[in-house]
Design an enzyme around this catalytic site. Structure first.
Site, PDB file in Angstrom:
ATOM      1  NE  ARG A 297       6.854  -1.016 -14.222  1.00  0.00           N
ATOM      2  CZ  ARG A 297       6.997  -1.333 -12.949  1.00  0.00           C
ATOM      3  NH1 ARG A 297       6.406  -2.400 -12.456  1.00  0.00           N
ATOM      4  NH2 ARG A 297       7.751  -0.582 -12.162  1.00  0.00           N
ATOM      5  CE1 TYR A 438      11.710   3.143 -22.176  1.00  0.00           C
ATOM      6  CE2 TYR A 438      12.379   5.423 -22.411  1.00  0.00           C
ATOM      7  CZ  TYR A 438      11.887   4.266 -22.965  1.00  0.00           C
ATOM      8  OH  TYR A 438      11.571   4.233 -24.281  1.00  0.00           O
ATOM      9  CD  GLU A 439       7.540   4.309 -18.001  1.00  0.00           C
ATOM     10  OE1 GLU A 439       7.023   4.148 -16.889  1.00  0.00           O
ATOM     11  OE2 GLU A 439       7.518   5.407 -18.587  1.00  0.00           O
ATOM     12  N   GLY A 440      10.917   1.332 -14.912  1.00  0.00           N
ATOM     13  CA  GLY A 440      11.313   0.229 -14.036  1.00  0.00           C
ATOM     14  C   GLY A 440      12.363  -0.633 -14.699  1.00  0.00           C
ATOM     15  CD  GLN A 445       9.400  -3.993 -15.349  1.00  0.00           C
ATOM     16  OE1 GLN A 445       8.282  -4.493 -15.300  1.00  0.00           O
ATOM     17  NE2 GLN A 445       9.594  -2.693 -15.255  1.00  0.00           N
TER      18      GLN A 445
END
Lengths: 596, 596
Positions: A297, A438-440, A445
């Site tokens: 992240r 992506y990656e949350g 977040q």
């Protein structure tokens, strides 16, 4: 040159905001002072400007392709990756014990930005490898570490993260892939994973997949997920490559951007089961995956800064070159380069201020990470860890959201030419759009920020940051420059807005979860705006001091001007955001579902 | 169905905000009451939903292509265009005398929105034909009208606008194309024009190019530009098509979006000169072109609303369908459709509020246009014309800028699937990006707003609009609903912010042009935000009244909720924008050019 690394700005942040000389006081970082930072960054700039950046356009025009289970990457990528690995760039932040260089994140993050500016698609392969390394370092057995870590740290092999399945995106409780224990202690893995970045490619000899799966009989939901290493090729006792494992790439996606980065659908176990090895303990997979995720992240946040920087450089070059219309102030008598026009400068300043502000925020977050891991004092480690963890969703969420605005402005500065693909500005606009997903996603977040980072400690970390910001306001108040006064005014207003929102989140968290989560993304944007603006304010203080000392006047004046622009045009949004969050929650959820 | 025309919302605006029954009192519009509007809109919806919308994805995947000077449009386009022309849709707003239906713009604009929602690329062909018709109606000789107008109004032939040359984009003073007078009164046209939308295609028998060029010996700059009709095929005396004219399409562009719309490079006069006919008088070309431009600018604003609506519909459908995670308020015990999650609702409400707000603003602007052209009283015509002209840059600039945010949110709601081209959400994101650029970038709209629309009359029109808004605030103050009070608070704050900026623009205009133009786009965004928010406030008043009368309760409640959301989350930005404009101009131009 299509990309020039902003080494000077990075070193300014590393020296004056991240405090590299303090980092170099920490055990293990004795060699990592300013001189090292400068040497590494200059070498890194040379490599990325010369080798990686020139492949960026080619990656967009000639994306990775799939045929019969094999992925062929863009011409030039494999050779560049070999140079990347041989140059030792993969091991920059990783332990010396496993072939790395053990440098602080404060230096590594700047190098990461350069790689991503040079080529977002290319950089994703090392980015995912970093995540795999983190997970193995934290939770891998000695055996797993012995077999895989050095190969990953040297870049000889690459790593992937396998979370997503068609029905399980943000919601990992829905993971269905399963891992069946075998008598020899290994597992057989079955299932389908999608959106696997560099899940298959031709740039390295082996690919180490880190895979979330459920062991039959484990608890429902996220508490029953375990993490496995599944190599593309099995590894013999002597470290040589053995049989092809039962994991296959059945297709890659046709995407809006980052087209050179192959996004794979991986099929596990269609021919009897893919051999996997558990990482750490059963059912703790999500916890370990979060280690990878948090590293990733932060890195994705840096991607936002990186693509913004590249878009800015391209827009500036065009604005200097393109001649249209006479300036409104009559400073040029005929048609002039469009950089003379106030609105073009407003767009360029917006791009620049966002980029510098987020870079400064990321640099300071990296320093906190270094202290959290290396400080001899436990209390200092804890404090730095809390600060870092608060900043991760801001670095990820805010820097990527701003990159959408910056890359859009980049196209806009180019006018009609920006819409023509050959110009290249549109690629950044397309590439950037994945970063908020992506990656949350930004919402994920924001959930993290609201729940784990704010409500859980009753707002303490947030308030501690606000107290730090108030100190910076105090410093600004001692100056008599117009810029310092202007920045102080906006910073104070933004900090107060932030504190109101923090209080609201803490108070309403349990009673009105809908109300708080209706404002979660705006809260993240407000917090990111504030923290980046705070760093720009700190930068202004430093720049004024150095200017007085006669040091690099042009750079210092530019920093002061950019800090003031940030305050006047970006921080100024904060009070309105506060109003929307604190007074506007009801209208977010007022419309009945059926009325949409 | 991939698109469902929002007929109910359009009719609400047409009836209650644009006041169709008052428009039907105007001479020439006697037949154009609510019933007509409803009948036309329903028919239009059927055509666009059934015929045009299904071609949208195909146009993106199989764009128009060029070979040997010919352009082949996406399969299905030519047949659909034939239906469009035969249905009489091209003539909707054009005079009955030339084969049109003479309906008000208040109805035509809604039909235009539908066509553009259905297919932005397809709709561009009629959009440009509309511009050519306007120019000929205003300035064409009787001969030109006789030969060309009916063919254009019936859609048998199509029209183009030829302004841009490689060195002349926003700055038309740099036009180099030349037109040499011939003994028979015609001209021979030479030059290269770029970015010509539908400059060549296979959907109609002839293409009528409206071309800016300079007659040798004419004054320098924009005062020496004339306008010419240059048909693709010459027209014989009997109206039949004659020889191929010397204008040729040498290539089409490879673009970020609207890929089915061929963007042509046209070469005039390579074989002796293209035969052209002057429109109106010599050297008044720019003036006539502005007639086309103003029609086209309004239409491009409608394109922004249209693509936003379509992105909204797609996002809502996905959010109802995609199941991920348990709602934070525990309202569903397991994983639920993501529309249950507050942040998804925030995104959808943002998309909806922007779209409805801009639609309402465009509808009211259209009504002013109708009154400006048909009102029997000269003073009323003048007043409506001023109001309409003030709104054109807002409709164009604000509606297209918001469409970037809305289409980006549309991708975001889809998560990772949004980034996959097959999903279709990304197409809207790509398509929308041209809207803030063509027919004058947002900065060009803002220059128009600052200069011709605000400074020139000393802010009178702007202040008159503010006075109208204050009346709406008075109406809101009489209500005791929570929603009305919330909206009134934000509307008052936004109006005051707007008045401050207007005063600033008027006062500083001459003394500090850089300062004013540094804030020109933010001023446009603030003004658009306010005027759209004002219309949402008016809509709320109407909806509360009709709700009390028991009319369509679900729709009225939704309108109230959306109006309140607009106020809480969009109008709330206005005071911060004011601060940036009025207090932040210095920092826009503080950085020396060489420091970028």
């Amino acid at each position: 040159m299509s990309y020039t690394a902003p080494v000077k700005d990075m070193l300014f942040d590393i020296e004056h905001l991240a405090g590299i000389e303090q980092i170099a006081q920490l055990p293990g970082f004795e060699e990592a002072g300013l001189e090292t930072a400068q040497a590494v960054l200059e070498e890194c700039a040379k490599f990325n400007e010369g080798v990686v950046a020139p492949l960026n356009v080619e990656g967009d025009r000639n994306p990775s392709s799939w045929k019969d289970g094999r992925v062929t990457t863009t011409p030039g990528f494999a050779a560049a990756y070999k140079q990347y690995a041989e140059g030792g760039w993969q091991g920059l932040q990783h332990p010396v014990d496993f072939g790395g260089q053990g440098l602080p994140k404060a230096i590594g993050a700047a190098c990461g930005e350069m790689l991503n500016s040079a080529n977002l698609s290319f950089a994703l392969c090392p980015l995912l490898t970093d995540g795999a390394i983190e997970a193995l370092l934290t939770a891998g057995s000695d055996d797993l570490k012995a077999v895989y870590l050095e190969k990953l740290v040297t870049g000889e092999w690459t790593g992937t993260m396998n979370l997503t399945e068609p029905q399980a995106g943000s919601d990992l409780a829905l993971v269905r892939s399963r891992a069946e224990p075998q008598p020899d202690g290994s597992y057989k893995v079955f299932g389908t994973k999608i959106f696997i970045t560099y899940g298959e490619h031709d740039m390295a000899d082996n690919i180490v997949h880190l895979v979330l799966a459920k062991i039959p009989g484990s608890p429902e939901g996220v508490k029953g997920i375990s993490l496995f290493v599944v190599p593309k090729f099995l590894v013999n006792k002597d470290g040589s490559l053995g049989a092809r494992n039962d994991v296959h790439c059945v297709s890659i996606e046709h995407k809006l951007g980052i087209k050179a980065s192959p996004t794979a659908v991986l099929q596990y176990g269609d021919n009897g089961g893919a051999v996997g090895y558990i990482v750490g303990e059963e059912n703790r997979g999500l916890e370990y995956m979060f280690i990878m995720m948090n590293a990733a992240r932060y890195a994705v946040g840096v991607q936002g800064i990186a693509v913004a920087e590249r878009a800015y450089q391209k827009a500036v070059a065009y604005a200097r070159d393109r001649v249209q219309s006479r300036p409104v102030d009559g400073s040029v008598s005929g048609p002039a380069p469009i950089i003379h026009h106030p609105d073009v400068r407003r767009m360029l300043m917006t791009m620049r201020a966002y980029t510098e502000g987020c870079r400064a925020m990321a640099s300071v977050a990296a320093a906190a990470y270094d202290a959290a891991h290396h400080h001899p004092d436990a209390a200092a480690r804890k404090q730095n860890q809390a600060f870092y963890e608060f900043l991760v969703p801001l670095v990820k969420g805010y820097s990527t959201e701003m990159s959408l605005e910056v890359t859009s402005l980049g196209v806009q500065v180019h006018g009609g030419m920006g819409f023509i693909e050959e110009t290249g500005a549109a690629q950044y606009y397309r590439d950037a759009k994945i970063l908020t997903i992506y990656e949350g996603t930004t919402a994920i977040q924001a959930n993290d920020l609201v729940g784990r980072k704010t409500a859980r400690d009753g707002g303490q970390t947030a308030q501690a940051i606000a107290a730090q910001i108030e100190k910076t306001e105090g410093e600004l108040a001692k100056r008599d420059s117009v810029a310092a006064r202007a920045v102080a005014k906006r910073l104070t207003a933004a900090r107060k807005a932030f504190l109101d929102v923090v209080a609201y989140v803490v108070q309403q968290g349990k009673a009105s979860p809908n109300a708080v989560f209706a404002g979660s993304v705006p809260y993240l944007m407000l917090a990111g705006n504030l923290v980046a603006g705070w760093q720009m304010a700190r930068a202004l203080l430093v720049a004024e001091d150095l200017l007085q000392k006669g040091q690099d006047a042009a750079f210092m004046r530019a920093k002061i001007a950019t800090a003031r622009f940030y305050a006047d045009h970006i921080l100024a949004k904060a009070p309105g955001m506060r109003d929307s969050i604190v007074e506007g929650a009801d209208s977010v959820t007022a419309l009945p579902l059926e009325a949409f």
